[in-house]
Design an enzyme around this catalytic site. Structure first.
Site, PDB file in Angstrom:
ATOM      1  N   LYS A 123       1.996  -3.300   7.376  1.00 21.26           N
ATOM      2  CA  LYS A 123       2.305  -3.487   5.952  1.00 21.26           C
ATOM      3  C   LYS A 123       3.756  -3.086   5.677  1.00 21.26           C
ATOM      4  O   LYS A 123       4.461  -3.733   4.898  1.00 21.26           O
ATOM      5  CB  LYS A 123       1.354  -2.667   5.075  1.00 21.26           C
ATOM      6  CG  LYS A 123      -0.087  -3.155   5.049  1.00 21.26           C
ATOM      7  CD  LYS A 123      -0.275  -4.541   4.465  1.00 21.26           C
ATOM      8  CE  LYS A 123      -0.034  -4.596   2.972  1.00 21.26           C
ATOM      9  NZ  LYS A 123      -0.367  -5.948   2.422  1.00 21.26           N
TER      10      LYS A 123
ATOM     11  N   THR B   9       0.817  -1.214   0.000  1.00 24.14           N
ATOM     12  CA  THR B   9       0.000   0.000   0.000  1.00 24.14           C
ATOM     13  C   THR B   9       0.853   1.269   0.000  1.00 24.14           C
ATOM     14  O   THR B   9       2.001   1.247   0.464  1.00 24.14           O
ATOM     15  CB  THR B   9      -0.905  -0.014   1.256  1.00 24.14           C
ATOM     16  OG1 THR B   9      -1.545   1.250   1.379  1.00 24.14           O
ATOM     17  CG2 THR B   9      -0.119  -0.268   2.537  1.00 24.14           C
ATOM     18  N   ASP B  10       0.246   2.368  -0.428  1.00 25.37           N
ATOM     19  CA  ASP B  10       0.947   3.668  -0.343  1.00 25.37           C
ATOM     20  C   ASP B  10       1.007   4.180   1.094  1.00 25.37           C
ATOM     21  O   ASP B  10       1.761   5.117   1.386  1.00 25.37           O
ATOM     22  CB  ASP B  10       0.274   4.698  -1.260  1.00 25.37           C
ATOM     23  CG  ASP B  10      -1.185   4.982  -0.921  1.00 25.37           C
ATOM     24  OD1 ASP B  10      -1.744   4.357   0.005  1.00 25.37           O
ATOM     25  OD2 ASP B  10      -1.786   5.847  -1.613  1.00 25.37           O
ATOM     26  N   GLU B  11       0.219   3.566   2.000  1.00 27.56           N
ATOM     27  CA  GLU B  11       0.179   4.090   3.387  1.00 27.56           C
ATOM     28  C   GLU B  11       1.509   3.909   4.108  1.00 27.56           C
ATOM     29  O   GLU B  11       1.732   4.530   5.140  1.00 27.56           O
ATOM     30  CB  GLU B  11      -0.949   3.411   4.175  1.00 27.56           C
ATOM     31  CG  GLU B  11      -2.290   3.612   3.515  1.00 27.56           C
ATOM     32  CD  GLU B  11      -3.470   3.541   4.464  1.00 27.56           C
ATOM     33  OE1 GLU B  11      -3.274   3.462   5.683  1.00 27.56           O
ATOM     34  OE2 GLU B  11      -4.607   3.583   3.961  1.00 27.56           O
TER      35      GLU B  11
ATOM     36  N   TYR C  91      -2.123  -0.491  10.957  1.00 26.21           N
ATOM     37  CA  TYR C  91      -2.219  -1.170   9.657  1.00 26.21           C
ATOM     38  C   TYR C  91      -1.005  -0.827   8.795  1.00 26.21           C
ATOM     39  O   TYR C  91      -0.331  -1.721   8.259  1.00 26.21           O
ATOM     40  CB  TYR C  91      -3.503  -0.751   8.925  1.00 26.21           C
ATOM     41  CG  TYR C  91      -3.479  -1.059   7.443  1.00 26.21           C
ATOM     42  CD1 TYR C  91      -3.537  -2.375   6.980  1.00 26.21           C
ATOM     43  CD2 TYR C  91      -3.388  -0.029   6.496  1.00 26.21           C
ATOM     44  CE1 TYR C  91      -3.494  -2.667   5.622  1.00 26.21           C
ATOM     45  CE2 TYR C  91      -3.353  -0.309   5.134  1.00 26.21           C
ATOM     46  CZ  TYR C  91      -3.401  -1.625   4.699  1.00 26.21           C
ATOM     47  OH  TYR C  91      -3.350  -1.916   3.353  1.00 26.21           O
TER      48      TYR C  91
HETATM   49  P1  NAD Z   1      -9.645  -7.370   1.996  1.00 25.61           P
HETATM   50  O1  NAD Z   1      -9.647  -7.075   3.454  1.00 25.61           O
HETATM   51  O2  NAD Z   1     -10.857  -7.079   1.187  1.00 25.61           O
HETATM   52  O3  NAD Z   1      -9.322  -8.917   1.761  1.00 25.61           O
HETATM   53  C1  NAD Z   1      -8.306  -9.592   2.465  1.00 25.61           C
HETATM   54  C2  NAD Z   1      -8.448 -11.078   2.186  1.00 25.61           C
HETATM   55  O4  NAD Z   1      -7.370 -11.758   2.881  1.00 25.61           O
HETATM   56  C3  NAD Z   1      -9.750 -11.681   2.720  1.00 25.61           C
HETATM   57  O5  NAD Z   1     -10.298 -12.579   1.780  1.00 25.61           O
HETATM   58  C4  NAD Z   1      -9.329 -12.430   3.979  1.00 25.61           C
HETATM   59  O6  NAD Z   1     -10.144 -13.545   4.275  1.00 25.61           O
HETATM   60  C5  NAD Z   1      -7.915 -12.865   3.595  1.00 25.61           C
HETATM   61  N1  NAD Z   1      -7.048 -13.099   4.759  1.00 25.61           N
HETATM   62  C6  NAD Z   1      -6.892 -12.299   5.842  1.00 25.61           C
HETATM   63  N2  NAD Z   1      -6.022 -12.854   6.708  1.00 25.61           N
HETATM   64  C7  NAD Z   1      -5.593 -14.013   6.136  1.00 25.61           C
HETATM   65  C8  NAD Z   1      -4.677 -15.017   6.524  1.00 25.61           C
HETATM   66  N3  NAD Z   1      -4.012 -14.926   7.676  1.00 25.61           N
HETATM   67  N4  NAD Z   1      -4.470 -16.062   5.696  1.00 25.61           N
HETATM   68  C9  NAD Z   1      -5.145 -16.155   4.525  1.00 25.61           C
HETATM   69  N5  NAD Z   1      -6.028 -15.241   4.112  1.00 25.61           N
HETATM   70  C10 NAD Z   1      -6.258 -14.173   4.904  1.00 25.61           C
HETATM   71  O7  NAD Z   1      -8.384  -6.611   1.425  1.00 25.61           O
HETATM   72  P2  NAD Z   1      -8.184  -5.925  -0.003  1.00 25.61           P
HETATM   73  O8  NAD Z   1      -8.720  -4.552   0.040  1.00 25.61           O
HETATM   74  O9  NAD Z   1      -8.609  -6.859  -1.054  1.00 25.61           O
HETATM   75  O10 NAD Z   1      -6.600  -5.796  -0.020  1.00 25.61           O
HETATM   76  C11 NAD Z   1      -5.776  -6.820  -0.569  1.00 25.61           C
HETATM   77  C12 NAD Z   1      -4.316  -6.409  -0.413  1.00 25.61           C
HETATM   78  O11 NAD Z   1      -4.094  -5.193  -1.093  1.00 25.61           O
HETATM   79  C13 NAD Z   1      -3.909  -6.171   1.033  1.00 25.61           C
HETATM   80  O12 NAD Z   1      -2.607  -6.689   1.215  1.00 25.61           O
HETATM   81  C14 NAD Z   1      -3.929  -4.656   1.184  1.00 25.61           C
HETATM   82  O13 NAD Z   1      -2.992  -4.249   2.154  1.00 25.61           O
HETATM   83  C15 NAD Z   1      -3.510  -4.239  -0.210  1.00 25.61           C
HETATM   84  N6  NAD Z   1      -4.003  -2.917  -0.655  1.00 25.61           N
HETATM   85  C16 NAD Z   1      -5.336  -2.616  -0.567  1.00 25.61           C
HETATM   86  C17 NAD Z   1      -5.783  -1.384  -1.067  1.00 25.61           C
HETATM   87  C18 NAD Z   1      -7.237  -0.989  -1.020  1.00 25.61           C
HETATM   88  O14 NAD Z   1      -7.572   0.169  -1.315  1.00 25.61           O
HETATM   89  N7  NAD Z   1      -8.154  -1.873  -0.667  1.00 25.61           N
HETATM   90  C19 NAD Z   1      -4.882  -0.481  -1.631  1.00 25.61           C
HETATM   91  C20 NAD Z   1      -3.526  -0.836  -1.688  1.00 25.61           C
HETATM   92  C21 NAD Z   1      -3.106  -2.066  -1.215  1.00 25.61           C
HETATM   93  O1  DAU Z   2      -4.180   3.969   0.474  1.00 25.13           O
HETATM   94  C1  DAU Z   2      -4.377   2.592   0.339  1.00 25.13           C
HETATM   95  C2  DAU Z   2      -5.237   2.097   1.459  1.00 25.13           C
HETATM   96  O2  DAU Z   2      -6.552   2.563   1.184  1.00 25.13           O
HETATM   97  C3  DAU Z   2      -5.234   0.590   1.619  1.00 25.13           C
HETATM   98  O3  DAU Z   2      -3.940   0.167   1.971  1.00 25.13           O
HETATM   99  C4  DAU Z   2      -6.226   0.148   2.696  1.00 25.13           C
HETATM  100  O4  DAU Z   2      -6.277  -1.261   2.764  1.00 25.13           O
HETATM  101  C5  DAU Z   2      -7.585   0.700   2.325  1.00 25.13           C
HETATM  102  O5  DAU Z   2      -8.519   0.372   3.343  1.00 25.13           O
HETATM  103  C6  DAU Z   2      -7.524   2.212   2.128  1.00 25.13           C
HETATM  104  O6  DAU Z   2      -7.272   2.880   3.390  1.00 25.13           O
HETATM  105  P1  DAU Z   2      -8.047   4.225   3.785  1.00 25.13           P
HETATM  106  O7  DAU Z   2      -7.996   4.382   5.250  1.00 25.13           O
HETATM  107  O8  DAU Z   2      -7.576   5.375   2.951  1.00 25.13           O
HETATM  108  O9  DAU Z   2      -9.530   3.810   3.263  1.00 25.13           O
HETATM  109  P2  DAU Z   2     -10.978   4.026   3.901  1.00 25.13           P
HETATM  110  O10 DAU Z   2     -11.962   3.633   2.853  1.00 25.13           O
HETATM  111  O11 DAU Z   2     -11.093   3.397   5.234  1.00 25.13           O
HETATM  112  O12 DAU Z   2     -11.048   5.598   4.083  1.00 25.13           O
HETATM  113  C7  DAU Z   2     -10.867   6.471   2.976  1.00 25.13           C
HETATM  114  C8  DAU Z   2     -10.939   7.889   3.512  1.00 25.13           C
HETATM  115  O13 DAU Z   2     -12.276   8.151   3.951  1.00 25.13           O
HETATM  116  C9  DAU Z   2     -10.050   8.129   4.722  1.00 25.13           C
HETATM  117  O14 DAU Z   2      -9.549   9.463   4.672  1.00 25.13           O
HETATM  118  C10 DAU Z   2     -10.999   7.993   5.919  1.00 25.13           C
HETATM  119  C11 DAU Z   2     -12.304   8.484   5.339  1.00 25.13           C
HETATM  120  N1  DAU Z   2     -13.523   7.874   5.903  1.00 25.13           N
HETATM  121  C12 DAU Z   2     -13.595   6.511   5.963  1.00 25.13           C
HETATM  122  C13 DAU Z   2     -14.716   5.895   6.492  1.00 25.13           C
HETATM  123  C14 DAU Z   2     -14.784   4.385   6.589  1.00 25.13           C
HETATM  124  C15 DAU Z   2     -14.583   8.666   6.314  1.00 25.13           C
HETATM  125  O15 DAU Z   2     -14.523   9.898   6.222  1.00 25.13           O
HETATM  126  N2  DAU Z   2     -15.702   8.054   6.809  1.00 25.13           N
HETATM  127  C16 DAU Z   2     -15.798   6.704   6.941  1.00 25.13           C
HETATM  128  O16 DAU Z   2     -16.849   6.212   7.445  1.00 25.13           O
END
Ligand code: NAD
Ligand code: DAU
Length: 354
Positions: free
Chosen positions: A162, A132-134, A158
């Protein structure tokens, strides 16, 4: 064959569908099915011989070792993680367990497996770590976007978990020569995202007449990428990424959270107008801020563009419209995942107001 971990989650699901739409190479999906994992997402693949599901934890070294020996994948793509920042604030332990310990155990099993390979298969093997970019921390409003050279500066449990996993991946390359590549992506949105994250939460709440909670002043900025574009970027990195390198992936779509909420409301006003003629905007409420809330993320994706020729296909305007339509048309999927456990999380996070 590819071994994909976390394939029942949001991005993993989209990746598996995207891969099998255009390729015949099979996928083995290892997922422990946490609250975020949902096999329904992949139900369309039941009976497809190119798709195999294994229920288990990336931290279970015996299981992972057996799967590697039985299926002999040519690459491992690690999507599995605890991924929600707010949950990491409420309870960090599972983030350390999966994202740090789990990634370590997975890496160690893969090292043993790769060490036993010979010749060309060993040369072409890859471990692709999805991150992630975080990990880079927070930007000021005038700072340049994150490049791969930015120092790591994670701010939430988180992000720290990561960052740890990224460091372990790097160390396995440096110390043992494991052929790894890491991707650091910005915020994804699209089909199958669990409605605890901003965009699906807002759409779900809007359609069910609930408040649309915006943290703090709503001016925090995220760089949004349509999930299918993330999947194509991962495919490019898997095919041609330089071993040991990291690649930033982003959509070039910086938006404040308030802008995102207003855009969603405008689309819903058009496609699902309220009977009384009022706007969904009236449901927006400002709520207490997230502790340690990162102000701005922005990705400089020029490296992956220049080296691998990847660019996002979707604009924010086209991607967000598709996404809202998907949630409107897939209300059964949303109902299925917003069960008792989901409601309990919403009460804990937002209080009784929602
Ligand atoms: P998600 O939470 O939707 O899905 C995670 C999946 O991993 C689920 O199916 C869960 O059951 C599985 N899992 C969790 N713990 C596990 C374990 N110990 N063993 C096996 N499986 C397990 O997450 P996502 O949004 O699909 O993110 C996927 C990846 O991409 C993550 O590594 C996250 O850090 C990264 N990422 C997400 C975003 C985003 O915006 N969602 C952005 C950048 C990077
Ligand atoms: O940047 C990549 C990341 O983006 C991934 O690594 C994470 O897995 C993914 O969950 C996401 O993280 P964020 O914290 O940015 O996503 P989230 O959807 O939780 O929140 C997006 C923005 O919206 C953040 O600034 C918090 C805000 N927010 C979120 C929720 C859930 C609100 O204002 N209200 C809300 O109820």
């Amino acid at each position: 064959m590819l071994l994909v971990t976390g394939g029942a989650g949001f991005i993993g699901t989209n990746f598996i569908h995207s891969w099998l739409r255009t390729r015949d190479e099979p996928i083995l999906n290892l997922d422990s099915l946490t609250y975020a994992g949902n096999l329904e997402n992949l139900a369309a693949l039941s009976g497809d011989r190119r798709y195999i599901f294994a229920h288990g934890d990336i931290g279970d070294a015996n299981l992972v070792g057996e799967l590697l020996q039985s299926y002999k994948p040519r690459a491992v793509l690690n999507f599995a993680a605890e991924s929600h920042v707010d949950r990491s604030i409420a309870g960090p332990e599972s983030f350390i367990q999966t994202n740090v310990v789990g990634t370590f155990r997975l890496l160690d099993c893969v090292r043993a497996y790769w060490g036993g390979m010979d010749g060309g298969r060993r040369e072409s093997f890859r471990f692709l770590h999805v991150s992630t970019d975080e990990v880079y921390g927070s930007l000021g409003s005038d700072d340049p976007a994150f490049t791969e050279a930015n120092a790591y500066c994670p701010n939430s449990p988180y992000a720290a978990s990561k960052a740890s996993s990224d460091h372990l991946v790097r160390a396995y390359r440096h110390t043992y020569g494991l052929p790894v590549v890491t991707t650091n992506c910005s915020n994804n949105y699209g089909p199958y995202q669990f409605p605890e994250k901003l965009i699906p939460l807002l759409v779900h709440n809007a359609l069910t007449g609930k408040a649309l909670p915006i943290y703090g002043d709503g001016q925090n900025v995220r760089d949004w990428l349509y999930v299918e574009d993330h999947c194509t970027a991962i495919q490019r990195v898997l095919e041609e990424g330089t071993i040991g390198d990291t690649y930033n992936i982003g959509g070039g779509n910086e938006k404040t959270n308030l802008e995102v909420a207003q855009t969603l409301c405008a689309i819903l006003d058009e496609i699902r107008p309220h009977a009384q003629g009022k706007s969904y905007r009236e449901q927006i409420v400002f709520v207490a801020d997230r502790p340690g809330h990162d102000r701005r993320y922005a990705i400089d994706a020029s490296k992956i563009a220049a080296e691998l020729g990847w660019r996002p296909a979707e604009s924010f305007e086209s991607g967000i419209r598709k996404t809202v339509l998907w949630y409107v048309e897939n209300s059964a999927w949303v109902s299925g995942v917003t069960s008792g456990a989901y409601r309990q999380w919403i009460r804990q996070q937002y209080g009784v107001a929602l």
